[in-house]
Design an enzyme around this catalytic site. Structure first.
Site, mmCIF file in Angstrom:
data_model
loop_
_atom_site.group_PDB
_atom_site.id
_atom_site.type_symbol
_atom_site.label_atom_id
_atom_site.label_comp_id
_atom_site.label_asym_id
_atom_site.label_seq_id
_atom_site.Cartn_x
_atom_site.Cartn_y
_atom_site.Cartn_z
ATOM 1 C CE LYS A 182 4.051 14.544 -12.850
ATOM 2 N NZ LYS A 182 3.027 15.018 -13.778
ATOM 3 C CD GLU A 258 -0.418 17.330 2.869
ATOM 4 O OE1 GLU A 258 -1.572 16.994 3.199
ATOM 5 O OE2 GLU A 258 0.404 17.760 3.686
ATOM 6 C CB CYS A 293 -8.069 17.301 -0.855
ATOM 7 S SG CYS A 293 -7.175 18.766 -0.326
ATOM 8 C CD GLU A 394 -10.719 12.767 -2.911
ATOM 9 O OE1 GLU A 394 -9.905 12.099 -3.568
ATOM 10 O OE2 GLU A 394 -10.388 13.779 -2.267
HETATM 11 P P1 NAD Z 1 -3.527 12.119 -9.329
HETATM 12 O O1 NAD Z 1 -3.126 11.291 -8.158
HETATM 13 O O2 NAD Z 1 -4.146 11.451 -10.478
HETATM 14 O O3 NAD Z 1 -2.266 12.909 -9.911
HETATM 15 C C1 NAD Z 1 -1.496 13.785 -9.124
HETATM 16 C C2 NAD Z 1 -0.133 13.971 -9.765
HETATM 17 O O4 NAD Z 1 0.561 12.722 -9.771
HETATM 18 C C3 NAD Z 1 -0.164 14.442 -11.223
HETATM 19 O O5 NAD Z 1 0.893 15.347 -11.424
HETATM 20 C C4 NAD Z 1 0.074 13.156 -11.998
HETATM 21 O O6 NAD Z 1 0.622 13.383 -13.261
HETATM 22 C C5 NAD Z 1 1.061 12.437 -11.091
HETATM 23 N N1 NAD Z 1 1.132 10.981 -11.237
HETATM 24 C C6 NAD Z 1 0.175 10.130 -11.666
HETATM 25 N N2 NAD Z 1 0.620 8.856 -11.608
HETATM 26 C C7 NAD Z 1 1.877 8.906 -11.121
HETATM 27 C C8 NAD Z 1 2.859 7.922 -10.803
HETATM 28 N N3 NAD Z 1 2.625 6.618 -10.969
HETATM 29 N N4 NAD Z 1 4.050 8.326 -10.304
HETATM 30 C C9 NAD Z 1 4.309 9.635 -10.102
HETATM 31 N N5 NAD Z 1 3.412 10.623 -10.385
HETATM 32 C C10 NAD Z 1 2.213 10.257 -10.880
HETATM 33 O O7 NAD Z 1 -4.452 13.267 -8.694
HETATM 34 P P2 NAD Z 1 -5.269 14.373 -9.475
HETATM 35 O O8 NAD Z 1 -6.375 13.665 -10.162
HETATM 36 O O9 NAD Z 1 -4.347 15.236 -10.269
HETATM 37 O O10 NAD Z 1 -5.820 15.266 -8.264
HETATM 38 C C11 NAD Z 1 -6.929 14.924 -7.517
HETATM 39 C C12 NAD Z 1 -6.554 14.242 -6.220
HETATM 40 O O11 NAD Z 1 -5.671 15.086 -5.469
HETATM 41 C C13 NAD Z 1 -7.718 14.004 -5.305
HETATM 42 O O12 NAD Z 1 -7.659 12.701 -4.777
HETATM 43 C C14 NAD Z 1 -7.541 15.027 -4.187
HETATM 44 O O13 NAD Z 1 -8.115 14.679 -2.962
HETATM 45 C C15 NAD Z 1 -6.081 15.125 -4.103
HETATM 46 N N6 NAD Z 1 -5.664 16.397 -3.478
HETATM 47 C C16 NAD Z 1 -5.207 16.370 -2.198
HETATM 48 C C17 NAD Z 1 -4.840 17.546 -1.565
HETATM 49 C C18 NAD Z 1 -4.288 17.522 -0.166
HETATM 50 O O14 NAD Z 1 -3.593 18.461 0.202
HETATM 51 N N7 NAD Z 1 -4.528 16.511 0.638
HETATM 52 C C19 NAD Z 1 -4.929 18.763 -2.240
HETATM 53 C C20 NAD Z 1 -5.399 18.760 -3.547
HETATM 54 C C21 NAD Z 1 -5.765 17.559 -4.165
#
Ligand code: NAD
Length: 490
Positions: A182, A258, A293, A394
């Protein structure tokens, strides 16, 4: 104006539209205009994906036929290589990646990571003879068997979607799981193209599915709460990660996270070419507009060379003030932010930094004049205290904060005074000194003297609130496996 091909679902081996033909618009980060359409999966679509993934795991030889899986995943990798131009178009237009960032994690680095996982797979131990024991007076021969966890829900973010999709999908499938992917609503196409290519490669129905949907939560929560899903692998924000852990608790599923970071970059006083190193660090935080990240966005410099460091940083920002934000310029590594919401969030942090008393050294403005999209200037705050929110939270934008430290102990303290623990960097003329500091930083991946801390053959992941588990490398495949003991009376 560019239009991307419609992003479709891939469920039960079929590439198709969502139930009722529902779609939603995807937006170009460069212009704010509609760039394409994506299938908007309904709960019925998600239900079908879960049911077929369960069946494919329980009723076929997918999880035990290692050769079949390796062969099909090799085909998928080859098709990704053959479709590089399509992937690059998606990265540029849908994700807003600058051309100079596409050869890195956005496209080529991601596909190279896939090849590495195919090699790492060959080192996985599926079974181990653990020998005979005499216990309670009985002799027993034991083996451990390593086998797939089951059905995996993979939930991914928008910043480097192909890279994260490959880490989760290739590792999970190689381990023998079936996987439902997803993607984030803003960036569905890197997932949906993987579905199309899996169909072309001849994947058996149900072993891999892709569901894009406009609502960020509904499909993800269905995966998290469904008892037929055995493991959730999630990359995204720490807030959503916590929610997934809570919701996943009701079925006690494995949850592998992650999450975010606020990594420290420590440049010690004995660093050769100190000014150059500090100047380069500043530029590195602008890569993909800071939407990474593991980007070390807290620069820690010695109090004894603070004025020199600030001058070098200022010079670096001035010299590169216009070297970003052009979608046709192959040397640019920074484009716009992903969305209006992210732009507002980053601008909110810039205002907060000023209110908290940090000094704005460079940038600080939104720049819609660059093309109508979601642009923020490369920005730097100096005279920052580690207790400020701009040093603790962040931002996920091109914003670096600079913090002075007194000595090595002080640098370690500041680096570790963070809820996060994803990555870090240490630079020094004395490798042993830098390594001593690296060993004391509580984070998953640390670079010493410019070493590349994230490569696909090595584990990647966070301490503390940066996550649970490791992605990539052998450890990344093992996250999707269970260990069973078979003990036979001798
Ligand atoms: P997000 O947490 O808003 O969303 C990530 C995913 O989760 C999306 O697919 C979203 O639709 C889904 N989602 C949202 N709410 C949900 C819920 N309640 N239940 C299940 N799924 C849900 O993150 P983002 O804004 O898409 O990405 C940015 C974040 O990702 C930053 O915090 C960044 O640090 C992190 N990130 C971490 C890594 C790592 O490997 N540590 C790598 C890339 C990005």
């Amino acid at each position: 104006m560019v239009t991307l091909p419609e992003a479709k679902l891939y469920i039960n081996g079929v590439v198709r539209k969502a139930a009722g033909n529902k779609t939603y618009d995807t937006i170009s980060p460069w212009t704010g205009e509609v760039i394409g359409k994506a299938a908007d999966a309904s709960p019925a679509d998600v239900e079908e994906a879960i049911a077929t993934a369960r069946r494919a795991f329980d009723e076929t030889d997918w999880s035990t036929n290692h050769q079949l899986r390796h062969g099909l995943l090799t085909k998928l990798r080859d098709l990704l290589v053959a479709n590089r131009q399509r992937l690059s178009d998606i990265a540029l237009h849908e994700i807003g990646a600058a051309l100079g960032f596409i050869p890195m994690a956005q496209v080529d680095g991601a596909v190279q990571g896939f090849s590495t996982l195919l090699e790492v797979f060959k080192t996985v131990k599926w079974e181990e003879d653990r020998g005979r024991i005499e216990f309670y007076g009985m002799k027993t021969d034991r083996i451990t068997v390593h086998e797939a966890v089951g059905v995996v829900g993979a939930i991914t973010p928008w910043n480097v979607p192909l890279y994260v999709n490959i880490a989760k999908v290739a590792s999970g499938l190689l381990a023998g799981c079936t996987v439902i992917l997803k993607p984030a609503p803003n960036t569905p196409s890197m997932a949906t193209i993987m579905g199309e290519l899996a169909a072309e490669a001849g994947f058996p129905a149900g072993v891999f599915s892709v569901i894009s949907s406009k609502d960020p939560v509904v499909a993800g929560e269905m995966l998290v709460t469904d008892p037929r899903v055995d493991l959730i692998t999630f990359t995204g924000s720490t807030g959503v990660g916590k929610r997934i852990m809570e919701k996943g608790g009701s079925t006690l599923k494995r949850v592998f996270l992650e999450l975010g970071g606020k990594s420290a970059n420590i440049v010690l006083d004995d660093t050769p070419d100190f000014a150059q190193v500090v100047g380069r660090s500043a530029l590195a935080t602008c890569s993909h507009a800071g939407q990474g990240c593991a980007i070390p966005t807290r620069l820690l410099v010695p109090q004894s060379r603070y004025a020199e460091a600030v001058a070098a940083i200022e010079q670096s920002y001035t010299a590169n003030a216009s070297a970003w934000g052009d979608p046709k310029q192959p040397t640019h590594v920074m484009g716009p932010l992903i969305s209006k919401a992210q732009l507002d969030r980053v601008m909110g942090y810039i205002e907060l930094g000023k209110k908290e008393g940090a000094r704005l050294l460079a940038g600080g403005k939104a720049r819609p004049d660059k093309g109508g999209g979601f642009f923020v200037e490369p920005t730097c705050f100096v005279d920052v205290k580690n207790s400020m929110r701009i040093a603790q939270e962040e931002i996920f934008g091109p914003v670096m904060v600079v913090i002075p430290f007194k000595d090595d102990e002080d640098a370690i303290r500041i680096a570790n005074e963070s809820d996060y623990g994803l990555a870090g960097m240490v630079t020094s003329g004395d490798k042993a000194r830098a390594t001593r500091i690296a060993r004391r930083i509580r984070a998953g991946n640390i670079s010493v003297n410019g070493g590349i801390m994230i490569t696909p053959d090595m584990p990647f992941g966070g301490y503390k609130r940066s996550g649970i588990g490791r992605e990539w490398g052998r450890e990344g495949i093992e996250e999707y496996m269970e260990t069973k003991v078979i003990a036979t009376g001798a």
